[in-house]
Design a protein around this motif. Sequence first.
Motif, short mmCIF file in Angstrom:
data_model
loop_
_atom_site.label_atom_id
_atom_site.label_comp_id
_atom_site.label_asym_id
_atom_site.label_seq_id
_atom_site.Cartn_x
_atom_site.Cartn_y
_atom_site.Cartn_z
N GLU A 1 -3.84 7.19 2.43
CA GLU A 1 -3.96 5.85 1.86
C GLU A 1 -5.00 5.93 0.74
N PRO A 2 -4.69 5.40 -0.43
CA PRO A 2 -5.59 5.61 -1.58
C PRO A 2 -7.03 5.17 -1.34
N ALA B 1 -7.48 -2.54 0.40
CA ALA B 1 -6.40 -1.63 -0.02
C ALA B 1 -6.07 -1.77 -1.50
N PHE B 2 -5.66 -0.66 -2.10
CA PHE B 2 -5.20 -0.68 -3.49
C PHE B 2 -4.20 0.45 -3.67
N ASP B 3 -3.48 0.38 -4.76
CA ASP B 3 -2.60 1.49 -5.13
C ASP B 3 -3.31 2.33 -6.18
N TYR B 4 -3.03 3.59 -6.10
CA TYR B 4 -3.73 4.55 -6.96
C TYR B 4 -2.73 5.12 -7.97
N MET C 1 0.85 -1.20 0.00
CA MET C 1 0.00 0.00 0.00
C MET C 1 0.88 1.24 0.00
N THR C 2 0.67 2.08 -0.98
CA THR C 2 1.45 3.30 -1.11
C THR C 2 0.64 4.48 -0.63
#
Lengths: 164, 780, 287
Positions: free
Chosen positions: A20-21, C5-8, A1-2
Amino acid sequence: MTMTETTLTVNGQTRTLDVEPRRLLADVIRQEFDIAGVHIGCAHGACGCCTVHIDGTPRLSCLTFAVQCDGRDIKTVESLGGFDATHVLQLAFKSEHGLQCGYCTPGFLMTLVPYVEENVARGTLPSDEDIREAMSGNICRCTGYHGIVAAVRKAIGDQIGGGQ
Amino acid sequence: MKAENPRQIGARVQRFEDTRLLSGAARYIDDIRLPNTLHLSFVRAQVAHGRILEIDTFGLEDIGYPTWVFTGEDIGNLSMKAHQDYPEMQYSEQPLLARDVVRFVGEPVAAVLAEDPYRAEDAAELVFVDYDPLPVVGTMDQARDASIPPIFEGWKNSMFVERQMKGGDLEAARAQAAHVIRRTYRNQRQAGVPMECRGVVAHYTPGDRMLTVWSSTQMPHLVRTYIAEELDLPEARIRVIAPDVGGGFGIKGQVFGEEVLVAWLAIKTGRPVKWIEDRREHLVASLHARDHEHTLEAYVSDDGRLLGLWADISVDVGAYSTFPFTAAGDPGMAAKVMPGPYDFQAYEATFRGFATNKCPIGTYRGVARPSAVFSQERLMDDIAREIGMDPIAFRLRNVIREFPYKNVLGFTYDPGSYAESLEKIRDVLADDIAAAEASKSSATTRTGVGIACFVEQTAHGTPDFTRRRVPIETGYISARVEMQPDGTVVIGLGLQSHGQGLETTMAQVAADALGVLPETIFVRHGDTLTSPYSMGTWGSRGGPLGGGAVHMASMQIAEKLKVLAAHEMQADKDAITLYGGRAYVTDNPDRFVEIRTLARHALRNVENLPEGMIPGLEAEFSLDGPRDGTYANAVHAAVVEIDVPTGKMKLKRFVVVEDCGTILNPLVVDGQVRGGVVQGIGSALFEHFVYDAECQPLTTSFADYLMPQAPEIPDIEVHHIETPTPLTPLGAKGLGEGGAIGPAAAIANAVSNALDVEVSETPLKASAIWHLSAHLRGEA
Amino acid sequence: MRPSAFDYHKASTLDQALALLAEFGDDGRPLAGGQSLVPMMNLRLARPRHLVDINALPLDAIEIRGDALHIGALVRHERYFTDPLIAEHFPAFLEAVHWIGHPTIRRHGTMGGSVSHADPTAELPSVCVLHDALIVAASASGERRIPATEFFLNAYVTALEPGEMVTAVEFPLPSGPTSGAFMELGERVGDFAIAGIGVVLGHDGNTITSARIVCSGARLVPVRSADVEAFLVGRTLADPGAQEAGRIFSAAIDPVGDHAASAAYRKGLIKELTRRCIAHAAGKASA
């Protein structure tokens, strides 16, 4: 998680956050900006409670990720008429009993304020049918919509003259 | 001088709470944010009936952040118990977290805590529960089937309760009857759906050994008592706060296991714990309502008089009995109210509550009355049709006209306006009735008019609960009124306001008694620390009992102010009147003392008080309901237009004639009526909580569970008749629930009228209307 | 009810978006209006690991390209109402969009999103099938055009491959005079359809020269009927045989029955809406 750096302006307050996106805009407004006028009624885009304005346009903040709003201008119900609730539509909600428990109310206001403004600019009092269609994405469980329709009618009518 | 201080009771005062609610300044349960909070996410049962074999929390070990998990094995015997102590009731209790067996989809099985709500939800997903499936009791028919085992061990059958009520000589009525009309009617299972879901925050502070619990509830004191008893804590060290509550409608008028569990978790973990119910949890597992089936048999004379009624009432109450109104609440209420507004003296009812593998049902606006009135008023139309009478004329022939009236079960009805309401609605609807008649020649577009006439017992008090042996036990409402040294007033109200406008109406009531402006009165509610012990807000009791308690307490202070004013002005106490913020010696506008001056004297400069007068201006009053409550009445009318080829129905008009006695604030009363009506329209047309054959829920989001939106709803016309009751201090009867009681019956009667068919169940979705109109398309 | 959760990833060019989607494959999803995808994510019925935000891409044109009306994937539903090209060439489309959702959803929901979501009761998939539209699907390895009739495979399942996204929908322009209509019935305003019917009639004078008809809501994908279309061709606008067409369509479909509506009701509705829709379209053309 970026984590994603995101700059949001909410009711004039600008902050840059590491977000957090997956965080919903509704949650970020509530938690990071300490603004309570965004209510979550269903969290799946079916009740309208969480409606806010993004760059002036109503949008469901439960179907929007905060990271999508980098650099955007966000307004909540707090921006309308302050803590005295002096916006013409807020006053009409009060006089026409357009609210009871108040939970859906910010969403209705944020959905309907642009609608009222458009109709005032046009100088037209819409039909009740049209008013009801404009609020069809918002659910109110208390009022039966009667007072809300009356409030919209009054807010437009009072501003264009010749009202009700 | 009257004009300076017009009577507040009855005035259309705009609500004081609105400014807060409109501006974003309100604070609901999710707005309670404490540092260091743990967020709770539940692992809930995914099977309707099964034995728990294993709860696997292995996935949490390397999740990378701290989590806490609790299961039924960790919580001892903590449970929800809601029993009525009579032999016909079988005992059940629901552990706060399931032990051994789960009995409905959505039942809490494990509590998972994390420091962030998103992470708590992630973590809960990693808990796997393995079940050994048990036979599902999915319907009332299956519950009646002796070959399917009951869902509780040791039960003799699948009924929480089966009892009877009777009065008069039903055999004689049957013998005299020229017509015997028997019908079965059904109402679907619903969810209540306030726009704000439930939620609980709890925090234990060791310094003062105080447990503070915030809950989105209608009954903070009862939550406190239940937590104290279940956790064995001193009640004095528990504070329960209901913050702004985003709608309740009875759904939040229960004590829930989550409230007890969150409190326990806060003590156990030593940190604040927060649980915010999500919408799917709310729909699946909070509390359901309705799900009634009634078979009625009416005995009618040849001149159209109702002689007697036999009723068989079954309710699918789901998997557990709920506190404090129990699994017997809905079925018992249906049996009790079935005689309605009609004059007959022979009645016999059997009522039962079946235990099935579904979410428990509980109180939702109107409780059993929307279903009872549906059956009662559908039956009245079906009888009228069968014996060839106009439905309104048939009701007018049978409706009670002499008051007080002792009904067949011994309940005494105080004065109402049953016949006048019917006559009024007949006048209002004359054109629609004619149009409906004219539409009979059309096979494609039909118009129908339907009415529902009902009486509603409100302001239930202790005698009613004692008779029924309901665990709520008592029914009084308390108010504590305190005038401050500057003459402003604080009311500590035992009610909890979640949309009813009590911060305004209760101020109006006190203002009239105290002779001050309502704006100077601050109503505090929903906090056990600032409000006297009380039962909370439910059962249409706020106006008649809460208003009455505020009035009585305020009158005590007014009395003291008068004594003080008489003392200061050397006048006779009985000559003092309070208005406009002043105490006047009657007949002399120049002889007065400011009430705020009196207040200062009573609380600060006490050296000049009359001999023997104790300093202070506060009073408390607890008002209980009258023995049989007080009976509000109403007639609802619906006008529908049906497109026969497609089944599409339009609700063209909805009219209410209602009588709630003295009206405290017409703005609020009309709002309560209209809001209730639209919920009733939802029951009639859209709202249906559906399970499949395995009791898996199918309507778990707002895409499937449909509530009325603005375009489906016409303006709701409301007409008032005011027949004040002698039984409450202000003459007010309850009205919070009435709006929701009539619509299903009125709309079904309108459909029946439009299509010339009998209508036996709700919801009347387009599909149902289309099937009901088959004969008009030549298909049946 | 919050997403996993995910990356954007915010794409600024189509190539960048496609490269990202190619990289993520099954784990990636484009994010446009979010009106269908985000509810599914909040309910955790969809769990993409990567979201590629395509809102900044220049995919919002409504314009004639060659012999088709090109509607970019990012065109928001509310624009259909006022677009003169849609009004001129696709009257059934214009009627259909009145049934889409609520104002806030129409303001943000997109053509690409609705088509990719493939809800069997939604309006736009039906409109695409009705007009023999081509779904333009792009990926890092190129672009292909998928006929709408082959695009919708099942409820919520499309012919899109991992790494592919819808960039536009192309509606072939009618070759001669046409009329069209769209009707549906839902429980409430803005609800998904219990059943919906769309029809397009090409005509030469009073004679119907081509016909297309579609039904939504009754099956897992929008359904056309060659029998009804063949039946209508050669008939007249004055007497299109709407009733008989309804009977044929209704008989040809085996609709789903569920808690929202019985199969028999859906059948009845198809019959009646087909009749009304054809009569309405024919009436407009001959007016």
